[in-house]
Design an enzyme around this catalytic site. Structure first.
Site, mmCIF file in Angstrom:
data_model
loop_
_atom_site.group_PDB
_atom_site.id
_atom_site.type_symbol
_atom_site.label_atom_id
_atom_site.label_comp_id
_atom_site.label_asym_id
_atom_site.label_seq_id
_atom_site.Cartn_x
_atom_site.Cartn_y
_atom_site.Cartn_z
ATOM 1 C CD GLU A 129 -2.931 -0.978 0.029
ATOM 2 O OE1 GLU A 129 -2.586 -1.463 -1.070
ATOM 3 O OE2 GLU A 129 -4.013 -0.397 0.192
ATOM 4 C CB THR A 182 -5.328 8.196 -3.349
ATOM 5 O OG1 THR A 182 -5.900 7.088 -4.029
ATOM 6 C CG2 THR A 182 -5.530 8.028 -1.863
HETATM 7 P P1 ADP Z 1 -7.152 1.173 -5.226
HETATM 8 O O1 ADP Z 1 -7.691 2.089 -4.167
HETATM 9 O O2 ADP Z 1 -8.237 0.657 -6.109
HETATM 10 O O3 ADP Z 1 -6.225 0.128 -4.688
HETATM 11 P P2 ADP Z 1 -4.973 2.829 -5.802
HETATM 12 O O4 ADP Z 1 -5.015 4.033 -6.686
HETATM 13 O O5 ADP Z 1 -4.756 2.984 -4.341
HETATM 14 O O6 ADP Z 1 -6.275 2.026 -6.160
HETATM 15 O O7 ADP Z 1 -3.810 1.821 -6.264
HETATM 16 C C1 ADP Z 1 -3.523 1.612 -7.546
HETATM 17 C C2 ADP Z 1 -2.063 2.045 -7.805
HETATM 18 O O8 ADP Z 1 -1.186 0.995 -7.457
HETATM 19 C C3 ADP Z 1 -1.881 2.322 -9.281
HETATM 20 O O9 ADP Z 1 -0.975 3.397 -9.410
HETATM 21 C C4 ADP Z 1 -1.227 1.044 -9.787
HETATM 22 O O10 ADP Z 1 -0.406 1.252 -10.914
HETATM 23 C C5 ADP Z 1 -0.391 0.598 -8.596
HETATM 24 N N1 ADP Z 1 -0.198 -0.873 -8.576
HETATM 25 C C6 ADP Z 1 0.986 -1.523 -8.570
HETATM 26 N N2 ADP Z 1 0.802 -2.850 -8.535
HETATM 27 C C7 ADP Z 1 -0.521 -3.069 -8.536
HETATM 28 C C8 ADP Z 1 -1.329 -4.237 -8.507
HETATM 29 N N3 ADP Z 1 -0.800 -5.456 -8.490
HETATM 30 N N4 ADP Z 1 -2.663 -4.069 -8.496
HETATM 31 C C9 ADP Z 1 -3.212 -2.837 -8.521
HETATM 32 N N5 ADP Z 1 -2.514 -1.704 -8.546
HETATM 33 C C10 ADP Z 1 -1.170 -1.795 -8.542
#
Ligand code: ADP
Length: 307
Positions: A129, A182
């Site tokens: 995260e 975010t």
């Molecule tokens: P969510 O709240 O849906 O998790 P976020 O915006 O917090 O979405 O997270 C997505 C971010 O994390 C994007 O920038 C994405 O490129 C990165 N990321 C890296 N690896 C992954 C993964 N395995 N799955 C999803 N997002 C990923």
């Protein structure tokens, strides 16, 4: 000895109304799949990602980063290969990154015969995260790993409370196809609240937790109120007020922003009502011409599962 496991990694709703940054819940019919295999070669390799464009590089993918945090704490000499089958769109507000971070560490722990506790897995997944959002928050990874509703009572020390799920509780989540960063949705929040607002908010948090323990659906509904974040953040989400009004009129217990948006969640008693609420939400976006995905799901009380 098992060497390979295929798992379902649930989507999650964080920031549940009054429970901003502390309350989350796992979904049952929204999620990714992953296949994790033990290898003799050290380290972590992401060998396949289907469904979304995401980095295969271990250090740039949350699954790799969370997995490395576990490997570092473990005395296991080998490594793992990871395949990710993505259904949850990144940036949707339903825990796309958390599904991958938690899936990686859960499956690795399983293949190593569970040396780590669920709370320790939360800590490893939080490193994923940190990569996704810059902050190692636990409000999506905790429900994905524990299942059901979770309360992050404290970070130092990490104290996660597993809250029971009323049997007939369903979630309906609508995801308008717009992007909200975010970081942007954090920036607009105020950093101070009045005592009066605080009193209203913690009254609702207590009410919501009590409602979940007692399976008191009316109390859950009365408590799904956010006096702090929703009034500010909802302006970023198209037709938020109409979606809320129409879903409550269709029988939803409550409605709020999922994670940092743009998804909007509702809780309902029973599948029929959850479907009717979905129809009401759908009509709002069809009328104004916003593209969307919609999910109706039972609450997932188990978290990650082997499939
Ligand atoms: P969510 O709240 O849906 O998790 P976020 O915006 O917090 O979405 O997270 C997505 C971010 O994390 C994007 O920038 C994405 O490129 C990165 N990321 C890296 N690896 C992954 C993964 N395995 N799955 C999803 N997002 C990923």
């Amino acid at each position: 000895m098992k060497n390979k496991v295929k798992i379902f990694c649930p989507g999650t709703i964080a920031n549940i109304s009054c429970g901003f940054d502390v309350l989350g819940v796992a979904l049952d019919s929204v999620g990714d799949e992953m296949v994790i295999t033990k290898t003799a070669e050290k380290g972590i390799r992401i060998t396949k990602i289907e469904g979304q464009q995401l980095p295969l590089e271990t250090s740039k993918n949350v699954a790799g980063v969370a997995g490395l945090a576990l490997l570092e704490a473990s005395d296991y000499e080998g490594g793992f290969e990871i395949e990710i089958y993505k259904n949850i769109k990144p940036g949707s507000g339903i825990g796309s990154s958390a599904a991958s971070s938690t899936g990686a560490v859960w499956a690795m722990n399983h293949l190593l015969d569970n040396p780590f506790s669920t709370t320790e897995l939360v800590k490893f997944a939080m490193e994923g995260e940190r990569l996704a959002s810059g902050v190692a928050h636990a409000d999506n990874v905790a429900p994905a790993l524990f299942g059901g509703f979770t309360l992050v009572r404290s970070y130092e020390p990490l104290d996660i409370i597993d809250i029971p799920v009323p049997n007939e509780l369903f979630a309906t989540v609508i995801h308008p196809q717009i992007e909200i960063k975010t970081s942007e949705s954090r920036k607009i929040l105020k950093t101070n609240i009045s005592l009066e607002t605080g009193i209203k908010q913690w009254g609702n948090v207590g009410g919501l937790i009590a409602g979940l323990f007692k399976s008191d659906y009316d109390l859950i509904g009365r408590s799904l109120v956010d006096h702090i974040v929703e009034p500010i953040r909802s302006i970023l989400i198209p037709s938020f007020d109409d979606i809320k009004k129409e879903s409550l009129a269709a029988g939803a217990l409550g409605c709020g922003i999922s994670g940092s948006g743009p998804s909007i969640f509702t809780f309902s008693k029973g599948l029929d009502t959850a479907n009717k609420v979905g129809d009401a939400m759908r009509r709002v976006y069809e009328k104004v011409g916003v593209d969307f995905d919609i999910h109706v799901s039972k609450i997932n009380s188990q978290g990650i599962k082997i499939v």
